[in-house]
Design an enzyme around this catalytic site. Structure first.
Site, PDB file in Angstrom:
ATOM      1  N   SER A  83      27.348  86.744 116.423  1.00  0.00           N
ATOM      2  CA  SER A  83      27.130  86.696 114.973  1.00  0.00           C
ATOM      3  C   SER A  83      26.075  87.730 114.555  1.00  0.00           C
ATOM      4  CB  SER A  83      26.735  85.267 114.602  1.00  0.00           C
ATOM      5  OG  SER A  83      26.816  85.082 113.225  1.00  0.00           O
TER       6      SER A  83
ATOM      7  N   ASP B 224      37.437  82.893 110.652  1.00  0.00           N
ATOM      8  CA  ASP B 224      36.043  83.343 110.579  1.00  0.00           C
ATOM      9  C   ASP B 224      35.950  84.387 109.466  1.00  0.00           C
ATOM     10  OD1 ASP B 224      33.538  84.444 110.927  1.00  0.00           O
ATOM     11  OD2 ASP B 224      33.872  85.145 112.976  1.00  0.00           O
TER      12      ASP B 224
ATOM     13  N   HIS C  33      34.125  80.588 113.603  1.00  0.00           N
ATOM     14  CA  HIS C  33      32.773  81.129 113.736  1.00  0.00           C
ATOM     15  C   HIS C  33      31.778  80.043 114.143  1.00  0.00           C
ATOM     16  CE1 HIS C  33      30.017  84.474 112.958  1.00  0.00           C
ATOM     17  NE2 HIS C  33      29.128  83.534 112.736  1.00  0.00           N
TER      18      HIS C  33
END
Ligand SMILES: *[C@@H]1O[C@H](CO)[C@@H](O)[C@H](O)[C@H]1NC(C)=O
Ligand SMILES: *[C@@H]1O[C@H](CO)[C@@H](O)[C@H](O)[C@H]1NC(C)=O
Ligand SMILES: *[C@@H]1O[C@H](CO)[C@@H](O)[C@H](O)[C@H]1NC(C)=O
Ligand SMILES: *[C@@H]1O[C@H](CO)[C@@H](O)[C@H](O)[C@H]1NC(C)=O
Length: 401
Positions: free
Chosen positions: A189, A341, A371
């Protein structure tokens, strides 16, 4: 009494409402994810409420909850774990105990959390880094770079760079018996942003350019130019990461001014003179057809918003803004993307752009992935998807580092 009943009643209604948010069909463990989704959305709602009544800022509730999950540096039969500092930045170091004949590979891991949350000491990252050290017989470094909003762009990146440069010194590599030809920079991320950016910086630095063998980017955030790509449109409400939460937390890396997160949601946060940057992130050029579907390309809106944050145009925040001749220098790259995501297309565009200039890219796309799953690999909150992502990443390292 009446008030309490009313409050519980309201909470129950909210919970019942949120639990029915549809989860994409192909996702496994639907019930668990529905529950986590609900908890996350209620946290966001509570955080907004607390902010409105002046109790604390929006992100502080998330920080408090994330900080509940810290681990001590506990060594096990194979790995010595220590908390120390590299160049004054806190790191957690995982060193294999057994004397090995050969020098070891090394992985530097940058955790996610929108630049606002998280620590390499959170239990999922501790487990991930420990298992990496164990499986690869590798030295692993988890980095606690400083977080926003207290420390804004580019502090997190500078901290990450300091740690990496400290570690890459010959004397330090020798001290930990690291093979200087087998070093990987990894992150998930926003940690993926940092990993990509650190790798770009080092590849442009004559002293360090040959010292990074690979980068591994797990559902990375790679650009802030276009916040309305097909993946943003399709996954606006999650699972887990929503556009709203991502914009509210992520924007803090640039400013505390809420106007920015609101502008990001509307995709009109980029100043007038920056249209020339769109070509680097134009998804109608770089996305494979199966991800474009029937979405119509619309340029981010320039006219109406007039914010001038240089960070928004900086390739150190948006690694996708690097031009082809810079990308060409990048090492072996692993990119993991998840179908569900909002950041999916960032990863997909990077894969295309790197392949176009001949970089060796391995791309794992998880059709039923979402995600943040990697943050759920320790009980009682573990998800099969989290464990799958962890294993894919470690297996790739085992085979390629
Ligand atoms: C230590 O390494 C051995 C051999 O690889 C493995 O079987 C064992 O599970 C490891 N111990 C821990 C705590 O991971
Ligand atoms: C984006 O790509 C499309 C082609 O798919 C092109 O028509 C359009 O001009 C491009 N826009 C920008 C701003 O690069
Ligand atoms: C808008 O942008 C212009 C040119 O970049 C700048 O001179 C002006 O101060 C900005 N206005 C506001 C309100 O930020
Ligand atoms: C690519 O970017 C670098 C650094 O900003 C710059 O020096 C170089 O001239 C650019 N190359 C091209 C072909 O635009």
């Amino acid at each position: 009494m009446g008030c309490r009943t009313l409050c519980f009643g309201l909470l129950f209604i909210l919970f019942a409402y949120y639990i029915y948010i549809p989860i994409p069909e192909n996702i496994e463990e639907t019930w668990k994810i529905g529950f986590m989704n609900t908890v996350l959305k209620m946290t966001s709602l509570t955080a907004k409420l607390f902010e409105n009544i002046g109790l604390m800022r929006y992100e502080e509730l998330f920080v408090i909850l994330t900080n509940l999950d810290m681990t001590e540096p506990i060594s096990d039969e194979n790995i010595t774990v220590t908390d120390t500092t590299f160049s004054d930045i806190p790191v957690r170091l995982y060193l294999p105990k057994w004397k090995s004949q050969r020098q070891r590979p090394a992985v530097i891991f940058l955790h996610g959390g929108a630049f606002v949350l998280g620590s390499c000491k959170n239990s999922p990252y501790d487990l991930l880094n420990r298992q990496t050290a164990n499986k690869l017989d590798a030295v692993v470094v988890g980095v606690d770079y400083r977080l926003s909003p207290q420390y804004q762009f580019p502090i997190a990146l500078e901290d990450a760079l300091s740690v990496v440069k400290f570690f890459l010194q010959d004397k330090i590599l020798e001290q930990y018996r690291v093979d200087s030809t087998r070093i990987c920079i990894s992150g998930d991320s926003s940690g993926g942003t940092l990993a990509a950016s650190v790798t770009q910086q080092l590849k442009n630095d004559p002293v360090f350019k040959n010292k990074i063998k690979a980068q591994a980017l797990i559902y990375p955030f790679l650009q802030i130019i276009d916040s309305f790509t097909p993946s943003h449109r399709e996954n606006e409400h999650g699972p887990l990461l929503t556009r709203d939460i991502a914009a509210k937390l992520g924007a803090l890396y640039v400013t505390k001014d809420e106007a920015l997160s609101q502008a990001i949601i509307k995709n009109k946060h980029i100043p007038q003179e920056s249209r020339h940057l769109f070509k680097f992130v134009n998804w109608s050029i770089f996305l494979p057809d199966k991800f474009k579907k029937n979405h119509i390309y619309r340029e981010p809106i320039l006219e109406r918003f007039n914010l001038s944050y240089p960070a928004l145009l900086d390739s150190r925040l948006s690694p996708l803004l690097a031009n082809d001749s810079q990308l060409q220098k990048l090492p072996l790259t692993y990119v993991l993307t998840c179908q569900h995501d909002i950041l999916r297309d960032d990863g997909l565009i990077y894969v295309t752009r790197l392949q176009n200039v001949g970089v060796n890219v391995v791309h794992d796309h998880i059709e039923n992935g979402f995600h943040g799953a990697l943050s759920f690999i320790t009980s009682p909150f573990y998800l099969l998807m989290g464990i799958r992502i962890k294993n894919k990443y470690i297996t790739w390292l085992e085979e390629n580092l």
